[in-house]
Design a protein around this motif. Structure first.
Motif, PDB file in Angstrom:
ATOM      1  N   MET A   1       0.829  -1.199   0.000  1.00  0.00           N
ATOM      2  CA  MET A   1       0.000   0.000   0.000  1.00  0.00           C
ATOM      3  C   MET A   1       0.863   1.250   0.000  1.00  0.00           C
ATOM      4  N   LYS A   2       0.251   2.359  -0.343  1.00  0.00           N
ATOM      5  CA  LYS A   2       0.927   3.648  -0.289  1.00  0.00           C
ATOM      6  C   LYS A   2       0.419   4.437   0.911  1.00  0.00           C
ATOM      7  N   ILE A   3       1.321   5.172   1.538  1.00  0.00           N
ATOM      8  CA  ILE A   3       0.952   6.167   2.535  1.00  0.00           C
ATOM      9  C   ILE A   3       1.413   7.522   2.016  1.00  0.00           C
ATOM     10  N   TRP A   4       0.475   8.438   1.938  1.00  0.00           N
ATOM     11  CA  TRP A   4       0.764   9.781   1.445  1.00  0.00           C
ATOM     12  C   TRP A   4       1.206  10.651   2.603  1.00  0.00           C
ATOM     13  N   ALA A   5       2.348  11.325   2.436  1.00  0.00           N
ATOM     14  CA  ALA A   5       2.904  12.182   3.486  1.00  0.00           C
ATOM     15  C   ALA A   5       2.857  13.639   3.031  1.00  0.00           C
ATOM     16  N   MET A   6       2.254  14.500   3.832  1.00  0.00           N
ATOM     17  CA  MET A   6       2.156  15.923   3.504  1.00  0.00           C
ATOM     18  C   MET A   6       3.544  16.554   3.386  1.00  0.00           C
ATOM     19  N   PRO A   7       3.712  17.507   2.468  1.00  0.00           N
ATOM     20  CA  PRO A   7       5.009  18.170   2.306  1.00  0.00           C
ATOM     21  C   PRO A   7       5.181  19.383   3.217  1.00  0.00           C
TER      22      PRO A   7
ATOM     23  N   GLY B   1      -4.271   3.867  -1.617  1.00  0.00           N
ATOM     24  CA  GLY B   1      -3.664   3.829  -0.290  1.00  0.00           C
ATOM     25  C   GLY B   1      -4.341   4.707   0.739  1.00  0.00           C
ATOM     26  N   ALA B   2      -3.522   5.194   1.674  1.00  0.00           N
ATOM     27  CA  ALA B   2      -4.010   5.985   2.804  1.00  0.00           C
ATOM     28  C   ALA B   2      -3.270   7.319   2.833  1.00  0.00           C
ATOM     29  N   VAL B   3      -3.984   8.362   3.207  1.00  0.00           N
ATOM     30  CA  VAL B   3      -3.408   9.707   3.167  1.00  0.00           C
ATOM     31  C   VAL B   3      -3.321  10.293   4.569  1.00  0.00           C
ATOM     32  N   LEU B   4      -2.177  10.897   4.882  1.00  0.00           N
ATOM     33  CA  LEU B   4      -2.013  11.620   6.139  1.00  0.00           C
ATOM     34  C   LEU B   4      -2.538  13.041   5.963  1.00  0.00           C
ATOM     35  N   LEU B   5      -3.460  13.392   6.825  1.00  0.00           N
ATOM     36  CA  LEU B   5      -3.998  14.747   6.823  1.00  0.00           C
ATOM     37  C   LEU B   5      -4.459  15.070   8.241  1.00  0.00           C
ATOM     38  N   GLY B   6      -5.211  16.108   8.385  1.00  0.00           N
ATOM     39  CA  GLY B   6      -5.724  16.485   9.688  1.00  0.00           C
ATOM     40  C   GLY B   6      -6.661  17.656   9.535  1.00  0.00           C
ATOM     41  N   TRP B   7      -7.093  18.180  10.656  1.00  0.00           N
ATOM     42  CA  TRP B   7      -8.100  19.238  10.606  1.00  0.00           C
ATOM     43  C   TRP B   7      -8.005  20.084  11.866  1.00  0.00           C
ATOM     44  N   THR B   8      -8.093  21.372  11.671  1.00  0.00           N
ATOM     45  CA  THR B   8      -8.288  22.300  12.776  1.00  0.00           C
ATOM     46  C   THR B   8      -9.668  22.904  12.605  1.00  0.00           C
ATOM     47  N   GLY B   9     -10.467  22.879  13.662  1.00  0.00           N
ATOM     48  CA  GLY B   9     -11.854  23.321  13.576  1.00  0.00           C
ATOM     49  C   GLY B   9     -11.990  24.732  13.050  1.00  0.00           C
ATOM     50  N   ASP B  10     -13.100  24.964  12.342  1.00  0.00           N
ATOM     51  CA  ASP B  10     -13.370  26.267  11.750  1.00  0.00           C
ATOM     52  C   ASP B  10     -14.381  27.090  12.535  1.00  0.00           C
ATOM     53  N   ASN B  11     -15.227  26.419  13.334  1.00  0.00           N
ATOM     54  CA  ASN B  11     -16.323  27.192  13.934  1.00  0.00           C
ATOM     55  C   ASN B  11     -16.745  26.720  15.319  1.00  0.00           C
ATOM     56  N   GLY B  12     -16.012  25.792  15.929  1.00  0.00           N
ATOM     57  CA  GLY B  12     -16.325  25.371  17.282  1.00  0.00           C
ATOM     58  C   GLY B  12     -17.488  24.412  17.402  1.00  0.00           C
ATOM     59  N   ASP B  13     -18.006  23.926  16.265  1.00  0.00           N
ATOM     60  CA  ASP B  13     -19.146  23.012  16.277  1.00  0.00           C
ATOM     61  C   ASP B  13     -18.696  21.619  15.826  1.00  0.00           C
ATOM     62  N   PRO B  14     -19.171  20.543  16.481  1.00  0.00           N
ATOM     63  CA  PRO B  14     -18.782  19.187  16.064  1.00  0.00           C
ATOM     64  C   PRO B  14     -19.108  18.898  14.607  1.00  0.00           C
ATOM     65  N   ASP B  15     -20.143  19.555  14.097  1.00  0.00           N
ATOM     66  CA  ASP B  15     -20.517  19.368  12.692  1.00  0.00           C
ATOM     67  C   ASP B  15     -19.352  19.672  11.764  1.00  0.00           C
ATOM     68  N   ASN B  16     -18.520  20.610  12.153  1.00  0.00           N
ATOM     69  CA  ASN B  16     -17.401  21.021  11.318  1.00  0.00           C
ATOM     70  C   ASN B  16     -16.369  19.919  11.131  1.00  0.00           C
ATOM     71  N   PHE B  17     -16.314  18.978  12.063  1.00  0.00           N
ATOM     72  CA  PHE B  17     -15.466  17.798  11.913  1.00  0.00           C
ATOM     73  C   PHE B  17     -16.265  16.644  11.308  1.00  0.00           C
ATOM     74  N   LEU B  18     -17.344  16.275  11.984  1.00  0.00           N
ATOM     75  CA  LEU B  18     -18.040  15.039  11.658  1.00  0.00           C
ATOM     76  C   LEU B  18     -18.757  15.102  10.309  1.00  0.00           C
ATOM     77  N   SER B  19     -19.351  16.221   9.993  1.00  0.00           N
ATOM     78  CA  SER B  19     -20.054  16.345   8.721  1.00  0.00           C
ATOM     79  C   SER B  19     -19.104  16.690   7.585  1.00  0.00           C
ATOM     80  N   VAL B  20     -18.280  17.708   7.782  1.00  0.00           N
ATOM     81  CA  VAL B  20     -17.388  18.151   6.703  1.00  0.00           C
ATOM     82  C   VAL B  20     -16.415  17.053   6.292  1.00  0.00           C
ATOM     83  N   LEU B  21     -15.869  16.341   7.265  1.00  0.00           N
ATOM     84  CA  LEU B  21     -14.794  15.377   6.975  1.00  0.00           C
ATOM     85  C   LEU B  21     -15.274  13.962   6.708  1.00  0.00           C
ATOM     86  N   LEU B  22     -16.517  13.646   7.129  1.00  0.00           N
ATOM     87  CA  LEU B  22     -16.917  12.234   7.107  1.00  0.00           C
ATOM     88  C   LEU B  22     -18.311  11.977   6.545  1.00  0.00           C
ATOM     89  N   SER B  23     -19.022  13.004   6.117  1.00  0.00           N
ATOM     90  CA  SER B  23     -20.366  12.791   5.585  1.00  0.00           C
ATOM     91  C   SER B  23     -20.317  12.361   4.128  1.00  0.00           C
TER      92      SER B  23
END
Length: 529
Positions: A368-374, A422-444
């Motif tokens: 598999m491939k793992i993608w690493a952010m530059p 493969g799989a990609v390395l990424l992450g997230w910093t919240g935009d608005n203090g609401d769980p929706d900003n993680f759970l919906s934006v990233l996983l819906s």
């Protein structure tokens, strides 16, 4: 996307150039980590791009008070919400000027036409700017805005009404996000013969206006003299684009920059002891993760994903990559966010169990491939090192990993594809203090092919997060989000890696700079001694 005037400077010449200028003019230099992808925020999702565009050049209808998660009036002075939660009426601020630049002189003030243009461009495929600059409007689409917004009506020049198809609890907070930055409809009309330049040479209402940009070198701004909230204390702002964190630290120590992004964790102790540096720190509203492509075998099997997660030594990653400045992650939202489900039990680090589970799932000789952010991000200070540790962990269970990477803009574009391997390395910093900003934006399901890098569409999870947006009761929303985290952990579209502590080293000359809980870098209100 350089403008006509090249601004490439180097070494001591750079240091002299940013100080030179009118007597007593104040120039603040920010050592940033990379080049922006462009200057129209709605087209992108990267903090690097937002720092250079929406956070300096533009405004939104509403914005977060500096250093907080509290929404405050901005281009809208006030707003009302209908009893059924489906109509939002915004009363716009009068007398707001768009910036006068070398390439555009506005003939009118900001009004409702600009609000309608800024959102219509994203949601209306017939808008003449919709397909300009290869726009995918990842935030707008991933947040379900095309289905949510029924219409945006101009009541009069200074009143705009958003009509929704359903109630949306985080709507006002969503409009404080970068994708909701307001652009000039008049400027767009003037650039119809050269639409690409509209996104390269920005005009906003914000506290700073662009003077010039040299890709991978620097960006120059000047304070907007007609800013509606008052001219900034500093006269000039320079982004010195410096990808290497060690070099950024050297520049900060030498007085060549006043604020630096994303320090190496290993340097924090020495920074804290330097009398010329103030080290600001606070818990980050973030998560670093590895997203499998769940539409691709064998990663379409949750049992395989769970097995691979058991091969990951998160504590070793926390020690080596984060230098202990953070904590291992078990959920897709940070523990500082409301509705965090602390009852969730993380996947154990158990290579033998991982190997047995892979065998039981019929997986042998997996490559598999793992993608690493530059680039360095708050949620991942060294993606290459993390990828190497994951490579070693997976080798112990018989999985052969190839590490790949791309330039940051290309990385973001390619990693969003449903055909990504493969799989990609990424992450997230919240935009608005609401769980929706993680759970919906990233996983819906709306985010598949965009911000949902796992390409994961699970009906049970999706129904929970959609329902959570439609109810206003916080206790009920909390219950739904907690249940959604249970589904996430069971299905394992990601390997959750870590939540980091955010560190911001600044010169002792800098006054009134605040850490943004959403990971941004804002310079309005900042001053120099």
């Amino acid at each position: 996307m350089p403008l006509k005037k090249s601004l490439l400077l180097g070494g001591s010449l750079f240091a002299a150039a940013v100080v030179a200028g009118p007597v007593m003019a104040k120039t603040l230099v920010y050592c940033s980590e990379g080049s922006p992808e462009g200057f129209t925020p709605s087209l992108y999702t990267a903090g690097t791009t937002f720092d250079a565009s929406s956070r300096q050049i533009y405004n939104k209808l509403v914005e977060f008070k500096p250093g907080t998660t509290e929404v405050a009036p901005a281009l809208a002075e006030k707003w009302e919400i209908s009893e059924d939660g489906k109509e939002y009426t915004f009363h716009l601020r009068k007398g707001v000027k768009f910036q006068t630049t070398k390439w555009f002189t506005p003939t009118r003030d900001f009004n409702a036409d600009d609000v309608i243009f800024s959102f219509d461009r994203q949601g209306n495929k017939e808008n003449p700017y919709h397909n300009v600059s290869g726009g995918t409007y990842e935030y707008y689409n991933s947040m379900g805005m095309p289905e949510l917004i029924d219409a945006i009506e101009k009541v009069d020049d200074y009143t705009v009404k958003f009509k929704l198809t359903r109630p949306e609890a985080p709507m006002v907070a969503n409009l404080a996000m970068d994708f909701a930055s307001i652009q000039s409809a008049e400027y767009a009309d003037a650039m119809m013969s050269n639409k690409n330049a509209f996104d390269q040479k920005p005009v906003g209402t914000g506290p700073f206006q662009l003077v010039g940009y040299q890709k991978d070198a620097l960006i120059r701004y000047k304070a907007n003299p007609e800013y509606w909230n008052g001219k900034a204390p500093i006269d000039n702002l320079v982004f010195a684009i410096t990808p290497d964190a060690a070099v950024r630290y050297q520049k900060l120590s030498a007085g060549e920059c006043h604020v630096m992004a994303y320090p190496n964790p290993a340097d924090l102790e020495s920074m804290s002891k330097d009398p010329e540096i103030t080290l600001l720190q606070q818990e980050g509203l973030n998560v670093g993760y590895m997203a499998y492509n769940t539409q691709q075998a064998p990663f379409d099997n949750p049992a395989v994903r769970k097995a691979l997660n058991m091969a990951i030594n998160k504590q070793a990653i926390l020690d080596a990559v984060f230098q202990g400045v953070g904590e291992t992650a078990k959920n897709p939202i940070p523990p500082t966010m409301w509705s965090y489900n602390d009852e969730i039990v993380d996947d154990p680090y158990d290579p033998e169990a991982s190997k047995a589970a892979l065998e039981a799932a019929g997986v042998k000789d997996l490559k598999m491939k793992i993608w690493a952010m530059p680039v360095q991000r708050p949620y991942n200070p060294n993606a290459r090192r993390m990828a190497e540790l994951l490579q070693a962990d997976f080798a112990k269970v018989g999985v052969d990993v190839e590490i790949v990477t791309y330039e940051w803009g290309e990385y973001l574009k390619r990693s969003s594809s449903e055909k990504r391997d493969g799989a990609v390395l990424l992450g997230w910093t919240g935009d608005n203090g609401d769980p929706d900003n993680f759970l919906s934006v990233l996983l819906s399901c709306d985010g598949v092919g965009g911000s949902n890098r796992a390409q994961w569409c699970n009906d049970e999870f999706n129904d929970l997060v959609v329902k959570a947006k439609e109810v206003s009761d916080v206790d009920e929303r909390t219950r739904l989000y907690e249940e959604a985290q249970v589904v996430f952990k069971r299905e394992a579209p990601w390997a959750t890696i870590a939540h980091s502590l955010v560190s911001e080293p600044i010169s002792v000359r800098v006054e009134n700079y605040k850490i943004d809980p959403f990971g941004g870098h804002y310079f309005y209100g900042v001053d120099l001694k």
